[in-house]
Write a protein that holds these residues in place. Structure first.
Motif: not given
Length: 265
Positions: A115-119, A184-187, A190-194, A214-223
């Motif tokens: 599984l690829g996963y994110a909690v 890298p999870p942040m890509m 995934i939060d830096e804490r994890i 552009a990816v960062r902005s897309g994640l923040e906007s929910g695009e």
């Protein structure tokens, strides 16, 4: 006779011609030419074979890499207390424990697939200083079939619980598990804490930890979402291919041609 002699010299002597100019070379910069090469299905298949050998798994076909990935999501809010029974959601079993001075989350894979996963979690009540807790090395991207990972959430404090706010999983092939483990999870948001505890497998091909703006902005906007990014990197080596902003997770088999590259390549 003099005229004849001159004529003989003029037409019978050796003549040196200038060298033929070279033909037109390839058009485009070295970077553009490299990109055009990686966009080739034949080159992509070669990468699959090379990477499968490095991972010690069977080489999948392009058709196999183009199959829709089974996706699960749970968007409910679940409060986990240290020592309480585990909960099962989206193919995972989650349990909070205390390990030394840390609050840890144990994550078990209950499916019959890698599984690829994110909690996604937060502390309740909200506290600071969680990155001061010593991180445990773990795979923040992939749970192997029947596998388990333990990650540090924060320094342990009495009266603090863990809120699970979103869980996402995708079923993946062995080569996709290798590909995702190298990311890298942040890509993928995934939060830096994890993410700080992630330990990828040894590989000669390193993936850049830099998240494109552009990816960062897309994640923040929910695009775009975790699912879109993980779906892409489950099919592509992150050291070679970059995420096209138009890419979205496959909703059906062979929905688009592989490799998926930015338009214009």
């Amino acid at each position: 006779m003099l005229v004849a002699g001159i004529t003989m010299v003029r037409f019978c002597g050796s003549v040196s011609l200038p060298p033929k100019p070279p033909g037109p070379g390839p058009i485009g910069s070295s970077r553009q030419l490299l990109q055009k090469g990686t966009a080739s299905p034949a080159v992509y298949q070669d990468y699959l074979a090379k990477d499968a050998a490095a991972a010690g798994v069977r080489t999948p076909s392009i058709d196999e890499m183009g199959r829709k990935l089974v996706y699960r999501v749970d968007e409910g809010r679940h409060i986990l207390e240290v020592g309480q029974p585990a909960i099962e959601i989206a193919g995972l079993k989650l349990r909070v424990d205390r390990s030394g001075e840390s609050m840890v989350l144990q994550i078990d894979n209950t499916t019959m697939s890698d599984l690829g996963y994110a909690v996604t979690t937060s502390l309740t009540p909200n506290i600071t200083g969680c990155t001061n807790a010593r991180a445990l090395a773990f795979n923040a991207m992939v749970l192997t079939k029947g596998g388990s990972e333990t990650r540090v959430e924060c320094i342990f404090r009495d009266g603090v619980s863990l809120a699970v706010t979103r869980v996402e999983t995708v079923e993946i092939s062995p080569l996709s598990a290798w590909y995702l483990s190298l990311v890298p999870p942040m890509m993928v948001g995934i939060d830096e804490r994890i993410a700080r505890g992630h330990r990828p497998p040894e590989s000669a091909d390193k993936c850049s930890p830099v998240l494109a703006q552009a990816v960062r902005s897309g994640l923040e906007s929910g695009e775009i979402g975790w699912r879109d990014l993980v779906d892409f990197y489950a099919r592509h080596r992150c050291s070679t291919y970059r995420f096209p902003m138009s890419y979205r997770a496959f909703k059906s088999d062979s929905e688009r041609a592989l490799p998926a590259v930015p338009s214009g390549m």
